[in-house]
Write a protein that holds these residues in place. Structure first.
Motif, PDB file in Angstrom:
ATOM      1  N   GLY A  70       0.796  -1.216   0.000  1.00 49.20           N
ATOM      2  CA  GLY A  70       0.000   0.000   0.000  1.00 49.20           C
ATOM      3  C   GLY A  70       0.832   1.271   0.000  1.00 49.20           C
ATOM      4  O   GLY A  70       2.037   1.255  -0.223  1.00 49.20           O
ATOM      5  N   ARG A  71       0.186   2.373   0.298  1.00 52.97           N
ATOM      6  CA  ARG A  71       0.758   3.706   0.135  1.00 52.97           C
ATOM      7  C   ARG A  71       1.888   3.979   1.132  1.00 52.97           C
ATOM      8  O   ARG A  71       1.732   3.839   2.326  1.00 52.97           O
ATOM      9  CB  ARG A  71      -0.345   4.752   0.302  1.00 52.97           C
ATOM     10  N   SER A  72       3.027   4.367   0.620  1.00 58.67           N
ATOM     11  CA  SER A  72       4.163   4.879   1.394  1.00 58.67           C
ATOM     12  C   SER A  72       4.623   3.945   2.517  1.00 58.67           C
ATOM     13  O   SER A  72       4.575   4.308   3.695  1.00 58.67           O
ATOM     14  CB  SER A  72       3.841   6.268   1.970  1.00 58.67           C
ATOM     15  N   PRO A  73       5.084   2.742   2.185  1.00 58.63           N
ATOM     16  CA  PRO A  73       5.692   1.894   3.216  1.00 58.63           C
ATOM     17  C   PRO A  73       6.960   2.561   3.736  1.00 58.63           C
ATOM     18  O   PRO A  73       7.557   3.396   3.054  1.00 58.63           O
ATOM     19  CB  PRO A  73       6.008   0.602   2.463  1.00 58.63           C
ATOM     20  N   HIS A  74       7.386   2.203   4.952  1.00 60.17           N
ATOM     21  CA  HIS A  74       8.522   2.906   5.542  1.00 60.17           C
ATOM     22  C   HIS A  74       9.676   1.994   5.923  1.00 60.17           C
ATOM     23  O   HIS A  74      10.784   2.163   5.435  1.00 60.17           O
ATOM     24  CB  HIS A  74       8.069   3.703   6.770  1.00 60.17           C
ATOM     25  N   GLU A  75       9.461   1.027   6.804  1.00 57.32           N
ATOM     26  CA  GLU A  75      10.524   0.125   7.242  1.00 57.32           C
ATOM     27  C   GLU A  75       9.986  -1.297   7.303  1.00 57.32           C
ATOM     28  O   GLU A  75       8.778  -1.524   7.422  1.00 57.32           O
ATOM     29  CB  GLU A  75      11.047   0.534   8.629  1.00 57.32           C
ATOM     30  N   ALA A  76      10.911  -2.276   7.253  1.00 56.37           N
ATOM     31  CA  ALA A  76      10.524  -3.684   7.289  1.00 56.37           C
ATOM     32  C   ALA A  76      11.576  -4.484   8.027  1.00 56.37           C
ATOM     33  O   ALA A  76      12.766  -4.115   8.031  1.00 56.37           O
ATOM     34  CB  ALA A  76      10.353  -4.232   5.875  1.00 56.37           C
ATOM     35  N   PHE A  77      11.130  -5.581   8.656  1.00 57.99           N
ATOM     36  CA  PHE A  77      12.097  -6.483   9.258  1.00 57.99           C
ATOM     37  C   PHE A  77      11.536  -7.902   9.302  1.00 57.99           C
ATOM     38  O   PHE A  77      10.318  -8.106   9.354  1.00 57.99           O
ATOM     39  CB  PHE A  77      12.487  -6.035  10.667  1.00 57.99           C
ATOM     40  N   PHE A  78      12.462  -8.868   9.244  1.00 61.86           N
ATOM     41  CA  PHE A  78      12.082 -10.274   9.300  1.00 61.86           C
ATOM     42  C   PHE A  78      11.781 -10.707  10.735  1.00 61.86           C
ATOM     43  O   PHE A  78      12.426 -10.256  11.677  1.00 61.86           O
ATOM     44  CB  PHE A  78      13.224 -11.151   8.772  1.00 61.86           C
ATOM     45  N   ARG A  79      10.819 -11.618  10.877  1.00 58.95           N
ATOM     46  CA  ARG A  79      10.636 -12.287  12.154  1.00 58.95           C
ATOM     47  C   ARG A  79      11.884 -13.097  12.482  1.00 58.95           C
ATOM     48  O   ARG A  79      12.595 -13.552  11.572  1.00 58.95           O
ATOM     49  CB  ARG A  79       9.412 -13.213  12.107  1.00 58.95           C
ATOM     50  N   PRO A  80      12.182 -13.316  13.755  1.00 63.46           N
ATOM     51  CA  PRO A  80      13.380 -14.071  14.124  1.00 63.46           C
ATOM     52  C   PRO A  80      13.459 -15.464  13.505  1.00 63.46           C
ATOM     53  O   PRO A  80      14.554 -15.983  13.287  1.00 63.46           O
ATOM     54  CB  PRO A  80      13.295 -14.144  15.651  1.00 63.46           C
ATOM     55  N   ASN A  81      12.301 -16.073  13.169  1.00 62.20           N
ATOM     56  CA  ASN A  81      12.337 -17.387  12.526  1.00 62.20           C
ATOM     57  C   ASN A  81      12.561 -17.309  11.024  1.00 62.20           C
ATOM     58  O   ASN A  81      12.725 -18.350  10.357  1.00 62.20           O
ATOM     59  CB  ASN A  81      11.062 -18.179  12.836  1.00 62.20           C
ATOM     60  N   GLY A  82      12.573 -16.103  10.473  1.00 60.08           N
ATOM     61  CA  GLY A  82      12.856 -15.903   9.051  1.00 60.08           C
ATOM     62  C   GLY A  82      11.730 -16.243   8.110  1.00 60.08           C
ATOM     63  O   GLY A  82      11.872 -16.088   6.891  1.00 60.08           O
ATOM     64  N   LYS A  83      10.583 -16.666   8.628  1.00 58.23           N
ATOM     65  CA  LYS A  83       9.510 -17.139   7.756  1.00 58.23           C
ATOM     66  C   LYS A  83       8.620 -16.022   7.228  1.00 58.23           C
ATOM     67  O   LYS A  83       7.845 -16.245   6.300  1.00 58.23           O
ATOM     68  CB  LYS A  83       8.664 -18.175   8.495  1.00 58.23           C
ATOM     69  N   GLU A  84       8.683 -14.851   7.840  1.00 58.73           N
ATOM     70  CA  GLU A  84       7.854 -13.734   7.396  1.00 58.73           C
ATOM     71  C   GLU A  84       8.649 -12.438   7.444  1.00 58.73           C
ATOM     72  O   GLU A  84       9.508 -12.252   8.310  1.00 58.73           O
ATOM     73  CB  GLU A  84       6.617 -13.579   8.298  1.00 58.73           C
ATOM     74  N   LEU A  85       8.332 -11.543   6.522  1.00 57.40           N
ATOM     75  CA  LEU A  85       8.810 -10.166   6.587  1.00 57.40           C
ATOM     76  C   LEU A  85       7.612  -9.293   6.945  1.00 57.40           C
ATOM     77  O   LEU A  85       6.570  -9.363   6.294  1.00 57.40           O
ATOM     78  CB  LEU A  85       9.396  -9.721   5.240  1.00 57.40           C
ATOM     79  N   TRP A  86       7.769  -8.485   7.975  1.00 54.53           N
ATOM     80  CA  TRP A  86       6.709  -7.544   8.360  1.00 54.53           C
ATOM     81  C   TRP A  86       7.108  -6.151   7.883  1.00 54.53           C
ATOM     82  O   TRP A  86       8.195  -5.665   8.194  1.00 54.53           O
ATOM     83  CB  TRP A  86       6.509  -7.551   9.869  1.00 54.53           C
ATOM     84  N   LEU A  87       6.217  -5.525   7.146  1.00 55.25           N
ATOM     85  CA  LEU A  87       6.474  -4.224   6.525  1.00 55.25           C
ATOM     86  C   LEU A  87       5.391  -3.244   6.947  1.00 55.25           C
ATOM     87  O   LEU A  87       4.196  -3.494   6.746  1.00 55.25           O
ATOM     88  CB  LEU A  87       6.489  -4.377   4.995  1.00 55.25           C
ATOM     89  N   VAL A  88       5.788  -2.116   7.557  1.00 43.82           N
ATOM     90  CA  VAL A  88       4.787  -1.122   7.962  1.00 43.82           C
ATOM     91  C   VAL A  88       4.416  -0.254   6.763  1.00 43.82           C
ATOM     92  O   VAL A  88       5.280   0.219   6.023  1.00 43.82           O
ATOM     93  CB  VAL A  88       5.286  -0.238   9.125  1.00 43.82           C
ATOM     94  N   VAL A  89       3.128  -0.066   6.569  1.00 39.42           N
ATOM     95  CA  VAL A  89       2.617   0.777   5.494  1.00 39.42           C
ATOM     96  C   VAL A  89       2.200   2.100   6.135  1.00 39.42           C
ATOM     97  O   VAL A  89       1.061   2.277   6.591  1.00 39.42           O
ATOM     98  CB  VAL A  89       1.458   0.085   4.754  1.00 39.42           C
TER      99      VAL A  89
END
Length: 461
Positions: free
Chosen positions: A108-127
Motif C-alpha cells: 500500500g501507500r508509502s511503506p517505511h521500514e521492514a524487518f524479518f521475524r526471528p524465525n525468518g519465515k515472514e517479513l513484516w512491513l509497515v505501510v
C-alpha cells in the motif's frame, strides 16, 4: 541495534575470523535510489546497488524502477536484504552474496521500514501511508496477511524471542504491541508525541525516537509494557541502536538538528545515563552497531556519507562517502562468504556530485535557528534539502534564492511542534550558488512567511 542478532552467531563469527571480512554496512540512499555497500573491515565504500534512475527519468509515466529508497532490514541468516522504497510502494529483496535482486513485492501507500521475524519465515512491513503492517512470505514473494494498527505505523521490530512485535506510529501518539502468535494487538502504549520513525528492541526494553518533539521514549519489553523513561534528546531525533561490549550495555541515538550522536548507559532498574555526546557531520540519521559491539555506524543524511564511531572511545574513526541522502543504515554480520560479495556493484556516478551549505542567523543575537542544506546533482537539475531547527513551532517559512534580478522562492515549509522543518525542492541550484569567472554566486536565505513581508531568519554563510 534495532534488534539483537543471536549472540551465539556473533561469537561464532568472531572466533572464525569472519566478523570483519564477511560483514557489510548498507545505506538506503533516498535521492539516488541506490543502496550503498561498505566493508567495515577497511571502512571503504565498495560500490552501490542501483534500484532506480535519477530524476527526471524517475518521474516518467513509463518508469518502472524504485523511487525514494528509504528503509532497510535483513534476514536472520544475514543473506537477504529487504529494501523499502517509499515512492514506488515496494520492498525489494536483495541477495547479499551477489548484490542482485531476488524479488519484489508491492504494497500500500508509502511503506517505511521492514524487518524479518526471528524465525525468518515472514517479513513484516509497515505501510505508513495507511494503517497496517503487511506480512509478506519471502519465499512466495507475496503479501499473506494485514495487521491493522494505529494510523501511520513507522517501523516494526521483534523481541529477540519472537513473542512480540513493536510498532510505533508516525501519525498517532501510540505504539502498538502485537502478539506474533495471534497477530493481535495486546497493548497500546501512549507515545509522548505522534511522530516516531524508529526503534530498538531487546528482551528487556524498547527505545523509540520521537522526531517531532526531540525525545526518546523507553518502554519495558514485557507486559504491561510501561514507560520507564522519556529522554530529552534534541531536535530531529532520528534513529536509535543498542550496543553491548566489555564496557556494558548502551543505546546510541542520532540527533540530526544538533549533528550529534548521544550515548546512554543502560542498567537494568536504573534510569539511562548520558555518557557521551559525539559531534558528527551534517544531519545524522540511520545508525546501527557492529556485531561485536566495537563500532557504531551513522549515516549523514545531508552529508552523503557514513561515519564510524569507536564505542570504547566514542570517537569518529572514519568517514566514508555513500549515495545521496542516506536514510536507514544496517550492519549485517556475515553478509558475504567470499570475494563474490563485491559482485555487481557500481560506482556512485553523479551521486557523488553534491554541495553542502550552512545557514545561520543574520545577527549575533540570541536566535537558536540553524539549517544545513544538501544540494545533490540529479543530472540536468539538483535536489535541494534543507533541515532547519530553532524555528517558531507552527510558523511558516520560505526558502529564497537571492542575488539575481529578483528573489526567487524555492520552497515554503512549516515548523513542527519542536520548531523543526525538513523540506525539499528541485532546480538548477548548485550552479546558481557557486561563483564562476563571469558571475557572482547567488545565496540562500530563509524568511518568515508573513502577510506583511517576511523577516530574514537565516542566511547562507
Amino acid at each position: 541495534m534495532r534488534f539483537l542478532v543471536i549472540p551465539a552467531l556473533l561469537t561464532a563469527c568472531a572466533v572464525s575470523g569472519l566478523a570483519q571480512t564477511a560483514d557489510r554496512v548498507y545505506t538506503a540512499d533516498q535521492t539516488s535510489n541506490t543502496v550503498s555497500v561498505i566493508d567495515p573491515a577497511t571502512n571503504k565504500f565498495l560500490g552501490s546497488i542501483h534500484l532506480g534512475d535519477d530524476v527526471p527519468a524517475a518521474l516518467s509515466p513509463l518508469y518502472h524502477g524504485e523511487l525514494l529508497v528509504h528503509g532497510l532490514g535483513f534476514s536472520p541468516d544475514h543473506k537477504t536484504l529487504a529494501v523499502v522504497s517509499i515512492g514506488s510502494n515496494s520492498v525489494t529483496f536483495i541477495d547479499t552474496e551477489t548484490n542482485t535482486v531476488k524479488g519484489k513485492v508491492y504494497v500500500g501507500r508509502s511503506p517505511h521500514e521492514a524487518f524479518f521475524r526471528p524465525n525468518g519465515k515472514e517479513l513484516w512491513l509497515v505501510v505508513r501511508g495507511e494503517n497496517y503492517v503487511s506480512v509478506i512470505d519471502p519465499v512466495k514473494m507475496k503479501e499473506v496477511r494485514r495487521i491493522e494498527t494505529a494510523n501511520g505505523p513507522g517501523m516494526v521490530l521483534f523481541r529477540p524471542d519472537g513473542k512480540y512485535a513493536f510498532v510505533p506510529s508516525s501519525f498517532t501518539p501510540e505504539m502498538d504491541v502485537i502478539d506474533t502468535k495471534t497477530y493481535k494487538i495486546v497493548a497500546r502504549v501512549p507515545q509522548a508525541s505522534p511522530f516516531s520513525p524508529n526503534l530498538a528492541v531487546d528482551q528487556d526494553e524498547v527505545w523509540f525516537t520521537l522526531k517531532d518533539s526531540g525525545k526518546t521514549q523507553v518502554v519495558s519489553a514485557k507486559p504491561p509494557f510501561q514507560t520507564l523513561a522519556t529522554l530529552e534528546t534534541g531536535p530531529i531525533t532520528n534513529h536509535v541502536t543498542f550496543i553491548t561490549n566489555e564496557a556494558g550495555r548502551f543505546a546510541y541515538v542520532t540527533v540530526g538538528g544538533k549533528d550529534e550522536v548521544l550515548a546512554y548507559r543502560r542498567v537494568t532498574g536504573s534510569a539511562p545515563q548520558l555518557v557521551a555526546t559525539i559531534k558528527t557531520g551534517d544531519l545524522p540519521h540511520g545508525i546501527w552497531g557492529s556485531g561485536d559491539g566495537s563500532k557504531v555506524y551513522v549515516g549523514l543524511e545531508n552529508g552523503d556519507s557514513v561515519q564510524a564511531i569507536d564505542t570504547m572511545t566514542n570517537r569518529i574513526v572514519a568517514t566514508i562517502p555513500v549515495g545521496q541522502l542516506p536514510q536507514a543504515l544496517v550492519y549485517v554480520p556475515g553478509a558475504v562468504s567470499s570475494d563474490a560479495g563485491n559482485a555487481n556493484l557500481k560506482p556512485l556516478g553523479i551521486s557523488s556530485d553534491a554541495l553542502h551549505l550552512e545557514l545561520v542567523p543574520p545577527t549575533s543575537g540570541d536566535s537558536q535557528a540553524h539549517a544545513s542544506v544538501s544540494i545533490n546533482s540529479l543530472g540536468p537539475i539538483d535536489n535541494v534539502q534543507i533541515a532547519a531547527t530553532g524555528l517558531t513551532p507552527g510558523k511558516k517559512y520560505d526558502l529564497i534564492l537571492t542575488g539575481g534580478s529578483e528573489p526567487q522562492k524555492l520552497a515554503t515549509f512549516k515548523a513542527n511542534i519542536g520548531g523543526v522543518a525538513i523540506a525539499q525542492t528541485m532546480g538548477p541550484i548548485k550552479h546558481a550558488v557557486t561563483p564562476s569567472q563571469t558571475a557572482s554566486a547567488m545565496t540562500l536565505e530563509v524568511l518568515s512567511d508573513d502577510e506583511n513581508g517576511g523577516q530574514l531568519v537565516l542566511k547562507q554563510m
